[in-house]
Design an enzyme around this catalytic site. Structure first.
Site, mmCIF file in Angstrom:
data_model
loop_
_atom_site.group_PDB
_atom_site.id
_atom_site.type_symbol
_atom_site.label_atom_id
_atom_site.label_comp_id
_atom_site.label_asym_id
_atom_site.label_seq_id
_atom_site.Cartn_x
_atom_site.Cartn_y
_atom_site.Cartn_z
ATOM 1 N N ARG A 138 126.367 7.740 -0.148
ATOM 2 C CA ARG A 138 127.014 6.427 -0.203
ATOM 3 C C ARG A 138 127.846 6.268 1.064
ATOM 4 O O ARG A 138 128.632 7.150 1.417
ATOM 5 C CB ARG A 138 127.916 6.291 -1.443
ATOM 6 C CG ARG A 138 127.170 6.400 -2.749
ATOM 7 C CD ARG A 138 128.101 6.388 -3.953
ATOM 8 N NE ARG A 138 128.582 5.042 -4.256
ATOM 9 C CZ ARG A 138 129.840 4.642 -4.115
ATOM 10 N NH1 ARG A 138 130.757 5.472 -3.636
ATOM 11 N NH2 ARG A 138 130.187 3.423 -4.429
ATOM 12 N N LEU A 154 133.493 -4.767 -5.640
ATOM 13 C CA LEU A 154 132.278 -4.761 -4.814
ATOM 14 C C LEU A 154 131.788 -3.327 -4.635
ATOM 15 O O LEU A 154 130.712 -2.965 -5.085
ATOM 16 C CB LEU A 154 132.570 -5.414 -3.460
ATOM 17 C CG LEU A 154 131.489 -5.229 -2.383
ATOM 18 C CD1 LEU A 154 130.205 -5.933 -2.783
ATOM 19 C CD2 LEU A 154 131.995 -5.720 -1.025
ATOM 20 N N ASP A 155 132.595 -2.528 -3.949
ATOM 21 C CA ASP A 155 132.272 -1.131 -3.677
ATOM 22 C C ASP A 155 133.555 -0.332 -3.811
ATOM 23 O O ASP A 155 134.357 -0.312 -2.875
ATOM 24 C CB ASP A 155 131.685 -1.007 -2.272
ATOM 25 C CG ASP A 155 131.515 0.444 -1.828
ATOM 26 O OD1 ASP A 155 131.485 1.328 -2.697
ATOM 27 O OD2 ASP A 155 131.430 0.678 -0.610
ATOM 28 N N PRO A 156 133.819 0.241 -4.987
ATOM 29 C CA PRO A 156 132.886 0.384 -6.110
ATOM 30 C C PRO A 156 132.885 -0.843 -7.019
ATOM 31 O O PRO A 156 133.875 -1.558 -7.107
ATOM 32 C CB PRO A 156 133.454 1.587 -6.850
ATOM 33 C CG PRO A 156 134.946 1.466 -6.624
ATOM 34 C CD PRO A 156 135.093 0.944 -5.226
#
Length: 958
Positions: free
Chosen positions: A735, A614-616
C-alpha cells in the site's frame, strides 16, 4: 374538492371528488338535514355553515379581526351563512358594528362549524372537532408552538393556516398582513432611531415620529411624514451621523410596505457600488438634508465560495456554495437595517453575531449600524443576534455583540433592535380591511359548505387527529417536544466532533434526510457556527474534549458520535461513547490504544467504525469488494498493490513540491516520518523512520497522463490478514501514497536540514519565516545573503551550490515566502517544533486559491489466480476532482461522505458487528460502495484475462 368537516373518528383523505362535498360539523347532522329532513343530498352539499369569529386574546394590543363588518354583511348576503362574533371591547370594530352587519354577538362559539381568528389560540380555549383558520405558527416545527399542535391533534381539530394559503401556480401567499407589517415596522423604526439619537446626545427631525399605534390611521401617518420631511429638508440631520443610509433587504410585501413609508421622506436611492465613494464624501452638504436608501438583493450581499458569478437558480438550489459578505460590503455604511428577508437555515445568514461584534469593535464604525428594524422577526435567523421578539409595550432592545451584552438601556452601547412580532396590529383598521379583502373569497367557499379549489385544502395542517401527509415531518418535532415515540419517525442525533476541512460534506450528507439533528462540537465555536448555519437541524456548541462533564453530556444526547478531531483524541471520545452505549465513527487508523477498547465496546453492544475516509476508508471497501468476489469464485489473490494520493489537480500543481494542501499539512509531514514494511516480488522490505523519502518509488505508471512517484504507506503486511489474504501465498502486498515526481526529493532535503524535526529544541517563538529558515540551517537569524544560504544548503546536503536540489530548494523557499529578501511574509511563527512551524508556512503558502481544485487518485491492482489455473490482473480505480464552485475539495468529499454513509448505516441499525472495526465486512462495504455511487463517487473496474502481474514489475523503486 374536499370535505373539510367529517364525522368523528374517520381519517380525512385528500382525494378528488366528482361533485360538491358538504362541510359537515363533527358530532352533528349536516346543517341541511337539521333544517329540513327531506332536503336532497345536493341541497345538503350546499347548505351554508355557521362561521365564528373569535375574540383575539393573545395580548391587549391585538385589535385586528379576520373579517370586518363590511365583509360579514357581504358574506351573509351572498351565502346565507350565520355569523357568530365573540364580543370584544378592544377590537378595532365595535360589537355594534358587527350587529348592524347582521352578525350575532355570541360568547359561546360551540355552535360554529368553522372559527376564524388571527393569532394563536390558547390551548384551553380550543374547541374540539372544529375547523380553525388562524396563523398557528406550527408548520415549520416551531418548538414553542408544538404544545398547540399536539392540542389540535388531541382535540380532533382541522387546522387551516393562513400562511399556507398559496396560489397553486406561483406558490405566492394569498392571505397576509405583510404590507402592513412593513408600514408599522418602518414607522416604529424611525421612531426608535429618533429616540436613540437623542439618547446619544443629538437632536434630529426623527424625534417627532411616534410609534405606529399612536396614529388613528395611515392618513395621519402620511401627514406626520410630510412634516418630518420638511424639517429634514429645512433643518437637516446630525452631522456626526451623515450620511444616514437605510438598507432594505427583501423584495416582498414587507419590504414594499416599509419603502412606502420611507419613500415619503426626502431621500436619494443609491447602489452598493456607490457606498465607498459616498463614505469618502460624507461631509457633502447634500447628506445633511436627505436620507439615503439602498435596496439590496442576494446578488448584492452573497458571493460564490471559490469565485464565480452569482447565479440565482444555483443559489436557491445550492446555497451552501455561497457566503454572505453583507458585513464587509454593506453593514459598515448602514445607519438602519430594515430587514424583510425570508430566510431558511439552508441559506447563509445575513449577519452573524461575530459579524456585528467586529463592526462594533471598529472605532471608525461606532456611528454606524445604529438600528435594526427586523420586520421579518425571524428569531435567530438571518440575523443571528436577533434573540427574541420585542413587544409594542417594550419595542426595543440593544445588542452589544462586542462585549456579549444584551440590554434595554437606550444610552448604553449596542445596536437598537426592533423585532415586534405583531406589527400589523398597530394599524388595525387598514390591516383588517386589507386582510379581509384577501380572505373573503375563501371565507365564502368555507361558508358555502364547498371547496372550489386547492387553496384551502392545501393549507390544512391536520385533521381527524392526524397530520396531513405533507406535514408528517412534524411528527418528529412533536416527539422531540413531548417525548412521544412515533414509529419510524424518531429524530436521530449525531454529535460531530470537529469542524475542520472534511466536516462540511459530512454534515451536508447527513442533513439531507431531514430526520437527523446534528450538533457540531468544536473548541473553535466560530468555526462550528460557520458550518452549522449552512444546514437545517444543525447546531454548534463549544467543546473541550478534556472537559469530562461537557463531553459526557453531549455524547449521552447523541445516537452516533463522529470524531473528526486529531487522531490522538479518538480513544478519549470512544471511551466516553462506549460508557454511554453510543456508536462511533472515525476516519483515522486504528491505534493500539483504540484497539484496546475492543472488548469493552463488544460488551457494551457498541460499534466503533474506524478507517472510513479515503485512505484508509473507501480503499478498504473497493479492495474488499474484489477480494470477496474472487474468494466466492474459488480464486486466490496472489498480489495486491494499492496506491492512493490526495494531490493538486495538474493545472494547479505549479510549485516545487507539486503539492497543495486540502487537509492538515502537519498530518502530511508526520506521515512522511513513518516507518514502512511491504512485500514486492516475493521479497519483504522494510524502510526505517526517516528513510521514506529516499526509498521512494521514482516511477508509478498508473495512467499515461500522470507523472507519479510514490511512498510506501506504513505496514502493508498487516493488511493481508485484515483483508483475509494468505501472505505466504502472495508475491506482493503493498500500500502506497502517490505524489507528483519531484516531491520526495524536496521533502528528503527538508528532513535532512532539520525542518521536519519534532524535537522541542527546534521550537519556534515569534520568528518570521526568514529567521526560521536561517536558524534551522545554522545561520545568523538576520542573514540576508542569498549565496550564503545556498552555500549552507549545499554543505548540509553534501552537494554543490549549483546542484539541482539546491536550486529547487531556493525556489521552494521563495514560493513559501521564507527568503529574507521577501520581507515579512505572514505573521511571525510560533510553534512547538520545526515541523509544526513548517506546517504553518505550508498552510498559508500552499493552500488552494480561488478557482483551484484538488484531485484524489486511488488505484488497486490484484493478481488473481483462478480455480482453473489461469491468471488475471484486475484493477479498480477512482480519480475525483474538487469542485471550487461548490466550495468542496475532492479530499473533503472522499473523506466526509464515506464517514457520513457509515454514520447513516449505524443510525439505520444496518451494522450489527460490535467492537472496534474497519469497513472490511460486507455489511459495511457493500452498501457503502452503492451509496457512494449515488453521490458520484464511482470506481472503474477492469480485468485483463490471462495476464500476469504487471504493475509490481513496472514500479521503479529508488
Amino acid at each position: 374538492m374536499l370535505s373539510l368537516l367529517r364525522a368523528p373518528g374517520r381519517r380525512a383523505l385528500l382525494h378528488p371528488h366528482p361533485g360538491p362535498v358538504s362541510l359537515v360539523s363533527r358530532g352533528r347532522a349536516p346543517l341541511a338535514r337539521r333544517n329540513n329532513s327531506s332536503t336532497s343530498a345536493a341541497a345538503t352539499a350546499t347548505q351554508p355553515l355557521v362561521i365564528g369569529i373569535r375574540r383575539e386574546d393573545k395580548n391587549r394590543w391585538e385589535r385586528r379581526v379576520a373579517l370586518t363588518p363590511a365583509h360579514v354583511k357581504r358574506l351573509i348576503k351572498e351565502t346565507g351563512a350565520r355569523i357568530l362574533v365573540q364580543p370584544s371591547n378592544t377590537r378595532i370594530f365595535s360589537n355594534a358594528a358587527f350587529e348592524r352587519a347582521g352578525a350575532v354577538i355570541e360568547e359561546d362559539l360551540t355552535k360554529a362549524d368553522a372559527i376564524l381568528g388571527i393569532k394563536e389560540v390558547p390551548i384551553d380555549k380550543l374547541l374540539p372537532g372544529k375547523t380553525y383558520l388562524i396563523f398557528s405558527h406550527t408548520h415549520k416545527g416551531q418548538k414553542y408552538n408544538m404544545p398547540s399542535l399536539k392540542a389540535f391533534l388531541d382535540k380532533g381539530i382541522r387546522l387551516i393556516d393562513y400562511e399556507l394559503m398559496t396560489d397553486p401556480a406561483s406558490g405566492k401567499r394569498l392571505v397576509l398582513f405583510g404590507t402592513h407589517a412593513g408600514y408599522a415596522g418602518m414607522i416604529d423604526g424611525l421612531h426608535g432611531l429618533g429616540q436613540r439619537l437623542l439618547a446619544l446626545g443629538y437632536n434630529s427631525p426623527l424625534i417627532h415620529m411616534g410609534q405606529a399605534h399612536v396614529y388613528p390611521n395611515l392618513e395621519c401617518v402620511n401627514t406626520k411624514l410630510r412634516h418630518v420631511g420638511d424639517i429634514i429638508a429645512d433643518q437637516g440631520l446630525p452631522d456626526a451621523f451623515a450620511p444616514m443610509l437605510f438598507t432594505f433587504t427583501g423584495a416582498g410585501n414587507v419590504t414594499r410596505g416599509a419603502r412606502a413609508i420611507f419613500d415619503r421622506l426626502p431621500h436619494d436611492n443609491v447602489t452598493v457600488d456607490q457606498l465607498p465613494s459616498i463614505a469618502k464624501d460624507r461631509h457633502n452638504p447634500r447628506y445633511r438634508n436627505r436620507l439615503l436608501a439602498l435596496q439590496v438583493g442576494a446578488q448584492d450581499y452573497v458571493e460564490r465560495i471559490g469565485g464565480g458569478a452569482y447565479d440565482r437558480a444555483e443559489y436557491r438550489e445550492f446555497p451552501d456554495r455561497y457566503r454572505s459578505v453583507f458585513a464587509e460590503k454593506i453593514a459598515p455604511y448602514t445607519t438602519m437595517l430594515v430587514n424583510g428577508i425570508y430566510w431558511e437555515p439552508k441559506y447563509p445568514r445575513l449577519l452573524t453575531t461575530e459579524d456585528l461584534a467586529a463592526i462594533q469593535r471598529r472605532r471608525d464604525l461606532r456611528t454606524r449600524m445604529l438600528a435594526v428594524a427586523d420586520i421579518s422577526c425571524d428569531i435567530g435567523g438571518s440575523l443571528e443576534f436577533m434573540s427574541h421578539a420585542s413587544t409594542i409595550d417594550s419595542p426595543f432592545f440593544y445588542v452589544d455583540a462586542a462585549t456579549g451584552a444584551e440590554h434595554k438601556d437606550i444610552e448604553r452601547p449596542g445596536v437598537q433592535i426592533n423585532s415586534i412580532d405583531n406589527l400589523p396590529t398597530e394599524l388595525p383598521f387598514e390591516a383588517s380591511r386589507h386582510f379581509g379583502d384577501a380572505l373573503y373569497p375563501y371565507a365564502k367557499e368555507l361558508a358555502s359548505g364547498n371547496l372550489g379549489g386547492a387553496v384551502l385544502s392545501n393549507a390544512i395542517i391536520c385533521q381527524d387527529g392526524s397530520l396531513e401527509q405533507r406535514h408528517r415531518h412534524l411528527e418528529a418535532d412533536l416527539a422531540k417536544a413531548h417525548g412521544i415515540r412515533v414509529a419510524d419517525t424518531r429524530r436521530k442525533h449525531v454529535l460531530l466532533a470537529g469542524a475542520g476541512m472534511v466536516s462540511q460534506p459530512l454534515a451536508e450528507h447527513l442533513a439531507r434526510t431531514r430526520d437527523t439533528d446534528i450538533t457540531i462540537a468544536s473548541n473553535n465555536l466560530d468555526e462550528a457556527r460557520a458550518l452549522a448555519c449552512q444546514f437545517p437541524d444543525v447546531q454548534a456548541v463549544v467543546l473541550d474534549i478534556a472537559d469530562s462533564a461537557s463531553l459526557a453530556k453531549h455524547v449521552k444526547a447523541s445516537d452516533v458520535v463522529v470524531s473528526l478531531v486529531p487522531a490522538p483524541l479518538h480513544p478519549r471520545l470512544a471511551d466516553v461513547a462506549i460508557s454511554h452505549g453510543k456508536h462511533m465513527v472515525t476516519a483515522s487508523y486504528i491505534s493500539d490504544e483504540m484497539s484496546g477498547l475492543d472488548q469493552r465496546a463488544k460488551d457494551a453492544g457498541v460499534t466503533v467504525i474506524n478507517e472510513i475516509g479515503l485512505d484508509p476508508g473507501i480503499d478498504h471497501c473497493s479492495a474488499m469488494k474484489i477480494i470477496d468476489e474472487a474468494h466466492q469464485r474459488g480464486s486466490k489473490v496472489r498480489s495486491f498493490i494499492s496506491w492512493c494520493g490526495g494531490l493538486a489537480a495538474p493545472e494547479d500543481s505549479a510549485n516545487q513540491l507539486g503539492y497543495k494542501f486540502s487537509w492538515s499539512p502537519r498530518g502530511v509531514m508526520t506521515a512522511g516520518l513513518n516507518a514502512a514494511k511491504f512485500k514486492i516480488n516475493k521479497e519483504v522490505r522494510e524502510i526505517p523512520s526517516g528513510g521514506l523519502f529516499r526509498a521512494r518509488f521514482g516511477q508509478v505508471p498508473l495512467f499515461p497522463g500522470f507523472s507519479f512517484e510514490g511512498l510506501a504507506n506504513r505496514d502493508s503486511l498487516q493488511y493481508a490478514s485484515i483483508y483475509g489474504l494468505n501472505l505466504d501465498e502472495m508475491d506482493s502486498m503493498f500500500r502506497g501514497t502517490l505524489r507528483y515526481s519531484g516531491y520526495s526529493e524536496i521533502l528528503d532535503a527538508l528532513l535532512r536540514l532539520g525542518f521536519l524535526s519534532l524535537d522541542p529544541s527546534s521550537a519556534v517563538d515569534k520568528s518570521p519565516a526568514s529567521e526560521f529558515l536561517a536558524r534551522t540551517i545554522g545561520l545568523e537569524k538576520h542573514c540576508t545573503d542569498m549565496s550564503l544560504i545556498a552555500d549552507r544548503l549545499a554543505h548540509a546536503l553534501d552537494t554543490t551550490p549549483s546542484s539541482t536540489i539546491v536550486s529547487r530548494l531556493m525556489l521552494a523557499f521563495e514560493e513559501l515566502g521564507m527568503l529574507p529578501n521577501q520581507g515579512s511574509s505572514g505573521d511571525p511563527l510560533t510553534a512547538p517544533s520545526a515541523l509544526d512551524a513548517l506546517s504553518g508556512v505550508l498552510q498559508r503558502s500552499l493552500k488552494f486559491g480561488a478557482g483551484e481544485r484538488d484531485m484524489v487518485c486511488l488505484f488497486h491492482e490484484f493478481g488473481i489466480e483462478n480455480a482453473d489455473g489461469s491468471f488475471d490482473v484486475q484493477t479498480s480505480s477512482l480519480v475525483a476532482y474538487g469542485d471550487p464552485e461548490a466550495g468542496q475539495t475532492a479530499m473533503a468529499r472522499t473523506v466526509g461522505i464515506p464517514a457520513a454513509i457509515a454514520t447513516r448505516l449505524l443510525l439505520e441499525g444496518a451494522v450489527t458487528t460490535r467492537g472496534i472495526i474497519r469497513p472490511t465486512i460486507p455489511e459495511i462495504h457493500t452498501p457503502l460502495i452503492d451509496r457512494l455511487a449515488q453521490t458520484g463517487i464511482v470506481f472503474a473496474e477492469y480485468t485483463k484475462r490471462g495476464a500476469h502481474n504487471s504493475l509490481q514489475q513496472r514500479m521503479a523503486w529508488d
